[in-house]
Design an enzyme around this catalytic site. Structure first.
Site, PDB file in Angstrom:
ATOM      1  N   HIS A 304     -15.510  -0.288  -3.670  1.00  0.00           N
ATOM      2  CA  HIS A 304     -14.905  -0.427  -2.342  1.00  0.00           C
ATOM      3  C   HIS A 304     -15.949  -0.964  -1.390  1.00  0.00           C
ATOM      4  CE1 HIS A 304     -12.753   0.554   1.347  1.00  0.00           C
ATOM      5  NE2 HIS A 304     -11.678   0.567   0.590  1.00  0.00           N
ATOM      6  N   ASP A 361      -6.462   2.683  -5.337  1.00  0.00           N
ATOM      7  CA  ASP A 361      -5.513   1.832  -6.063  1.00  0.00           C
ATOM      8  C   ASP A 361      -5.494   2.104  -7.551  1.00  0.00           C
ATOM      9  OD1 ASP A 361      -4.401   0.558  -3.965  1.00  0.00           O
ATOM     10  OD2 ASP A 361      -6.017  -0.886  -3.810  1.00  0.00           O
TER      11      ASP A 361
END
Ligand code: ACO
Length: 425
Positions: A304, A361
């Site tokens: 991320h 996700d």
């Protein structure tokens, strides 16, 4: 307010740059004095640039902290419903009982779409990606509500926010039904927000008594909450930049949907499942990991830009994932493969050294697959949930003076004259 000052010396001249401190997070150096100095700042990827002041969401990537209106995401995910979180994002705090009843009533009474909007769907190929349909149909809402597009009027902005949050699940479910070749299901306002979405997705005219499993509805609601907002990410910044031109909110949200579609952003949960397909079986995991280390491919659903220790949403999502898989008693080789991938990546020094942890996700992709949502709808669901964040940022922006967003550049192209070139034979 300037709490401190930074000094920049350039070409023998010293400039005073005010430092502003927010409630939380890094202070920012106000570089507007650079304009006078004849310099611009250079920050590819906006890694250290704060183009706005905001009160909506706070992230501390090092600590793995995410707050909406000051409340930690895990508290919200475990105790609040998605629509309560939407209210907080829009209005600054969680609703009291009266505000909640009024807000729910407004949202649930706006879930229908104009019958004529159905015709828009027919213009798409039947195998169109539902995200392509979303971009077109959400943008087209501006053609239906052109009498409420004055973004300088707070009342019109508020009703547009309600319409968007209410209608997006209906349009999302329609985009699925269209590609499946099934009739659209009208929203049912006796269901809550998540139940209604699941009903519109999975019920058919032959099965209108379709029962929504409460475990699935709760997991869906949590997925919505965990994706509701995420500060100034690529799609929210796109919405803000688009809105800074005075563009209508439906068009701005359509721009956000476009930005979200990319595999580095909201397209990642779909990419996770595509990657699992490509790996095929647990026997191929080791070989795939070698490809990742050779940088031939990226491990989708890992890493991320902001969270470098852990993604607080992923923690809640993992718990929900275990809950859903346990409750439904699902065993699927794809899910087994995902779990093996997670285990290796969490232990392998290549991933540990680079702080590459599963992001939200990774788990949301697995849950969505387990509850029967087709892969092509994953990013649509993300867009559905993020609409609340996008519209909250748009409203925040419009509630105070702002400038059109207009970044600068470092030009490294040619300087030439075309006269000689055009006149030569
Ligand atoms: N798989 C393998 N290696 C990776 C991954 C990954 N998913 N992500 C980063 N790396 C490696 C890079 O190769 C780089 O290695 P190096 O130091 O040897 O060169 C190092 O980790 C740092 O990578 P950056 O690209 O600088 O990290 P950045 O913060 O710019 O990227 C991003 C963040 C785009 C999310 C990236 O991690 C990625 O592509 N992940 C996969 C896509 C994904 O899951 N996106 C969803 C994000 S969450 C969301 O939008 C809700």
């Amino acid at each position: 307010m300037a709490n401190d000052t930074a000094y920049l010396k350039v070409d023998g001249q010293e400039y005073e740059l005010p430092i502003h401190k927010g409630t939380l997070g890094n202070p920012v150096i106000d570089v507007s004095a650079f304009q006078k100095a004849g310099y611009w700042t250079y920050d590819p990827g906006f890694k250290v640039t704060a183009p706005v002041e905001s009160k909506i969401t706070y992230i501390n990537g090092e600590k793995g902290e995410l707050l909406h209106r000051g409340y930690p995401i895990d508290q919200l995910a475990d105790n609040a419903e998605y629509l309560e979180v939407c209210y907080a994002l829009l209005h600054g705090d969680l609703p009291n009982a009266e505000q909640k009843a009024d807000f729910y009533d407004k949202v649930l009474s706006h879930t229908g779409v104009h019958e004529q909007l159905r015709k828009f769907f027919e213009g798409f190929r039947r195998d169109a990606h539902p995200m392509a349909v979303m971009v077109g149909v959400v943008g087209a809402l501006s053609a239906f509500y052109h009498d409420h597009l004055d973004v300088t009027d707070p009342k019109q902005r508020d009703i547009t926010a309600i319409r968007l949050i209410a209608k997006i699940p209906t349009i999302a479910a329609m985009s699925y039904k269209y590609t499946k070749g099934e009739p659209f299901m009208y929203p049912r306002n006796d269901f809550n927000y998540a139940e209604n979405f699941l009903y519109m997705m999975f019920a058919t005219p032959a099965d209108v008594d379709y029962k929504v499993d409460p475990v699935i509805a709760r997991a869906m609601d949590k997925i919505f909450t965990l994706h509701a907002d995420h500060e100034q990410n690529a799609s929210t910044s796109t919405v803000r930049l688009t809105a800074s031109t005075g563009a209508n909110p439906y068009a701005c949200i359509a721009a956000g949907i476009v930005a979200l579609w990319g595999p580095s952003h909201g397209g990642a949960n779909e990419a996770v499942l595509t990657m699992l397909d490509e790996i095929g079986s647990v026997d191929n995991v080791e070989e795939y990991m070698e490809k990742v280390k050779r940088k031939e491919v990226r491990l989708m659903g890992f890493g991320h830009r902001v969270y470098k220790n852990f993604d607080p949403r992923a923690k809640v999502m993992k718990e929900t994932c275990d809950e859903v898989l346990g409750a439904l008693g699902i065993t699927d080789p794809k899910l087994e493969l995902a779990m093996k991938l997670e285990k290796i990546a969490l232990e392998d020094p290549y991933f540990v050294e680079r702080n590459l942890y599963p992001n939200v996700d990774f788990y949301s992709g697995i849950i969505l697959k387990a509850i029967g949502i087709p892969t092509s709808m994953f990013t649509v669901i993300f867009a559905l949930a993020r609409t609340a964040g996008w519209i909250s940022h748009l409203l925040e922006m419009h509630s105070a003076p702002f400038n059109i967003g207009r970044p600068r550049q470092l030009y490294t192209g040619e300087v030439r004259s075309c006269i000689h070139k055009l006149k030569s034979p």
